[in-house]
Design an enzyme around this catalytic site. Structure first.
Site, PDB file in Angstrom:
ATOM      1  N   THR A 121       3.763   2.640   5.727  1.00 46.79           N
ATOM      2  CA  THR A 121       2.345   2.293   5.766  1.00 46.79           C
ATOM      3  C   THR A 121       1.598   3.295   6.632  1.00 46.79           C
ATOM      4  OG1 THR A 121       0.699   0.707   6.566  1.00 46.79           O
ATOM      5  CG2 THR A 121       2.846   0.584   7.592  1.00 46.79           C
ATOM      6  N   ARG A 126      -6.672  -1.370   8.269  1.00 46.28           N
ATOM      7  CA  ARG A 126      -6.822  -2.828   8.172  1.00 46.28           C
ATOM      8  C   ARG A 126      -7.184  -3.397   9.542  1.00 46.28           C
ATOM      9  NH1 ARG A 126      -1.859  -4.751   4.349  1.00 46.28           N
ATOM     10  NH2 ARG A 126      -0.687  -3.304   5.627  1.00 46.28           N
ATOM     11  N   ASP A 130       5.011  -5.197   6.148  1.00 40.92           N
ATOM     12  CA  ASP A 130       5.528  -6.519   6.508  1.00 40.92           C
ATOM     13  C   ASP A 130       5.642  -7.460   5.311  1.00 40.92           C
ATOM     14  OD1 ASP A 130       6.011  -6.038   9.154  1.00 40.92           O
ATOM     15  OD2 ASP A 130       4.121  -6.887   9.875  1.00 40.92           O
ATOM     16  N   ARG A 182       1.178  -5.050  -5.950  1.00 44.50           N
ATOM     17  CA  ARG A 182       1.317  -6.316  -5.242  1.00 44.50           C
ATOM     18  C   ARG A 182       1.692  -7.340  -6.304  1.00 44.50           C
ATOM     19  NH1 ARG A 182      -2.479  -3.563  -1.783  1.00 44.50           N
ATOM     20  NH2 ARG A 182      -1.437  -3.454   0.242  1.00 44.50           N
ATOM     21  N   ASP A 205       1.084  -0.518  11.532  1.00 45.09           N
ATOM     22  CA  ASP A 205       0.989  -1.914  11.992  1.00 45.09           C
ATOM     23  C   ASP A 205       2.278  -2.698  11.748  1.00 45.09           C
ATOM     24  OD1 ASP A 205       0.750  -1.886   9.247  1.00 45.09           O
ATOM     25  OD2 ASP A 205      -0.828  -3.399   9.157  1.00 45.09           O
ATOM     26  N   GLY A 259       0.831  -1.214   0.000  1.00 50.98           N
ATOM     27  CA  GLY A 259       0.000   0.000   0.000  1.00 50.98           C
ATOM     28  C   GLY A 259       0.857   1.252   0.000  1.00 50.98           C
ATOM     29  N   ASP A 275      -0.910   2.542   8.308  1.00 46.23           N
ATOM     30  CA  ASP A 275      -1.605   1.795   9.368  1.00 46.23           C
ATOM     31  C   ASP A 275      -0.849   1.709  10.687  1.00 46.23           C
ATOM     32  OD1 ASP A 275      -3.449   1.306   7.376  1.00 46.23           O
ATOM     33  OD2 ASP A 275      -2.688  -0.694   6.906  1.00 46.23           O
TER      34      ASP A 275
HETATM   35  P1  ADP Z   1       2.721  -4.645   2.596  1.00 42.91           P
HETATM   36  O1  ADP Z   1       4.146  -4.621   2.204  1.00 42.91           O
HETATM   37  O2  ADP Z   1       2.123  -3.269   2.666  1.00 42.91           O
HETATM   38  O3  ADP Z   1       2.496  -5.478   3.837  1.00 42.91           O
HETATM   39  P2  ADP Z   1       1.687  -6.826   0.964  1.00 42.91           P
HETATM   40  O4  ADP Z   1       1.469  -7.722   2.116  1.00 42.91           O
HETATM   41  O5  ADP Z   1       0.655  -6.775  -0.098  1.00 42.91           O
HETATM   42  O6  ADP Z   1       1.893  -5.308   1.408  1.00 42.91           O
HETATM   43  O7  ADP Z   1       3.084  -7.239   0.307  1.00 42.91           O
HETATM   44  C1  ADP Z   1       3.588  -6.539  -0.806  1.00 42.91           C
HETATM   45  C2  ADP Z   1       4.289  -7.498  -1.727  1.00 42.91           C
HETATM   46  O8  ADP Z   1       5.401  -8.095  -1.057  1.00 42.91           O
HETATM   47  C3  ADP Z   1       3.460  -8.683  -2.214  1.00 42.91           C
HETATM   48  O9  ADP Z   1       2.623  -8.381  -3.286  1.00 42.91           O
HETATM   49  C4  ADP Z   1       4.553  -9.648  -2.639  1.00 42.91           C
HETATM   50  O10 ADP Z   1       5.059  -9.321  -3.907  1.00 42.91           O
HETATM   51  C5  ADP Z   1       5.638  -9.392  -1.590  1.00 42.91           C
HETATM   52  N1  ADP Z   1       5.533 -10.416  -0.557  1.00 42.91           N
HETATM   53  C6  ADP Z   1       4.590 -10.556   0.393  1.00 42.91           C
HETATM   54  N2  ADP Z   1       4.779 -11.666   1.131  1.00 42.91           N
HETATM   55  C7  ADP Z   1       5.870 -12.266   0.617  1.00 42.91           C
HETATM   56  C8  ADP Z   1       6.601 -13.483   0.925  1.00 42.91           C
HETATM   57  N3  ADP Z   1       6.211 -14.300   1.902  1.00 42.91           N
HETATM   58  N4  ADP Z   1       7.685 -13.765   0.175  1.00 42.91           N
HETATM   59  C9  ADP Z   1       8.080 -12.952  -0.806  1.00 42.91           C
HETATM   60  N5  ADP Z   1       7.448 -11.819  -1.152  1.00 42.91           N
HETATM   61  C10 ADP Z   1       6.359 -11.475  -0.461  1.00 42.91           C
END
Ligand code: ADP
Length: 320
Positions: free
Chosen positions: A125, A171, A103, A72, A129, A11, A127
């Site tokens: 972020t 969230r 995360d 994403r 979080d 995000g 959030d």
């Molecule tokens: P945020 O970084 O805000 O938490 P997301 O959870 O959507 O947002 O994660 C962003 C991107 O990071 C995902 O679309 C993916 O490409 C990558 N990502 C998330 N989890 C993993 C993972 N376990 N291993 C590798 N890449 C990941």
């Protein structure tokens, strides 16, 4: 390290541009080359990689969003996707990456580190979080945006002697809701971490407050609880008081970053490049107990945090 890449992922959040600017300018100051990777890990896998210089980041410190765009990417969650990403980095001579995101993005950054690409995460972020840090890039702007919007809803809510439910983002984290609850003097704050679903108590408080002469009743509802519109219908039916729901939505993610977000994001961006220059990898930059720190990515991901209970109690006490 000779060449570093920078990407924004997950995000978006106001202040990400200030962080990108700091990464690019610190790297150039240290004699490094910088490449911008567009659209997070998706752009990495598509080789959407552009050379950046000092002027690439001119005139962005005050802008919301991210000039590198964000996305994403499912493919990057797979081992093949990660391997391909690391190979593309090598092909473009990128030997260090700064990942600005949450995360999920740090999980990806950890994978790149394990594949030999030195990687540093910055917490981006709205959030708040991310457990390893007391500050995340964008939270300050988002709560200020939400606070101003809620003030406006409150004016009209008072004029019409209504009850208002205002749903804020976050969230499953209630930080935006808690901060707005304080700052807007909301009568009720429904946090995912605390709300037990006891709507009857909520309804009783609304009726009591009306009897005591309160002209409005502001309920801040966190995104993780949701159902603001149906909750408004039930409250109106039970209290006889006109009740409206307002979902603030994506406006909270945009807009010019506050001074705090610009300054903290700038310092964190510079710190990330310094860590890469020191040969560090697999770290997240955070802000803890008044200091900028860096933490191992896996340790950071294993941490948990919760709404401070004392603050929650104070917020409730102040509206009675
Ligand atoms: P945020 O970084 O805000 O938490 P997301 O959870 O959507 O947002 O994660 C962003 C991107 O990071 C995902 O679309 C993916 O490409 C990558 N990502 C998330 N989890 C993993 C993972 N376990 N291993 C590798 N890449 C990941």
């Amino acid at each position: 390290v000779k060449t570093i890449g920078v990407l924004t992922s997950g995000g978006d959040a106001p202040g990400m541009n200030a962080a990108i600017r700091a990464v690019v300018r610190t790297a150039i100051h240290k004699g490094l080359k910088v490449k911008g990777i567009m659209r997070g890990y998706a752009g990495l896998l598509q080789e959407e990689i552009v050379d950046m210089d000092s002027t690439s980041v001119s005139d962005i410190i005050h802008r919301g969003g991210t000039i590198l765009y964000t996305a994403r990417c499912q493919e990057f969650i797979t081992a093949e996707g990660q391997k391909k990403g690391a190979e593309i980095c090598r092909k473009h001579n990128i030997d260090g990456i700064v990942v600005i995101g949450g995360d999920g993005s740090f999980r990806g950054a950890g994978k790149l580190s394990a594949l030999g690409i030195n990687t540093i995460g910055l917490p981006g972020t709205i959030d708040l979080d991310i457990a390893c840090t007391d500050y995340t890039i964008g939270f300050d702007t988002a709560v200020n945006t939400a606070m101003e919007a809620i003030d406006k809803v409150r004016d009209t809510s008072t004029s019409h002697e209504r009850c208002s439910i205002i749903e804020v983002m976050g969230r499953n984290a209630g930080y935006i809701a808690l901060w707005c609850g304080f700052a807007n003097g909301a009568e009720d704050i429904l946090l995912p971490e605390r709300y037990d679903g006891d709507e009857q108590s909520l309804i009783n408080r609304i009726i009591d407050n009306r009897k005591r002469g309160k002209k409005h009743h502001i309920i801040i509802n966190a995104e993780g609880i949701g159902h603001s519109a149906s909750m408004a219908r039930r409250i109106e039916a039970a209290t006889g008081i006109e009740t409206r729901a307002t979902i603030l939505g994506h406006m909270q993610r945009g807009g010019a970053p506050t001074c705090k977000d610009r300054v903290y994001a700038s310092i964190m961006g510079a710190r990330a490049v310094e860590l890469l220059c020191e040969g560090k990898s697999n770290r997240v930059v955070g802000y803890k107990h008044g200091e900028y720190v860096d933490i191992d990515i896996q340790e950071a991901l294993a941490m948990t945090k919760d709404i401070p209970e004392d603050q929650y109690q104070i917020s409730k006490m102040l509206v009675r």
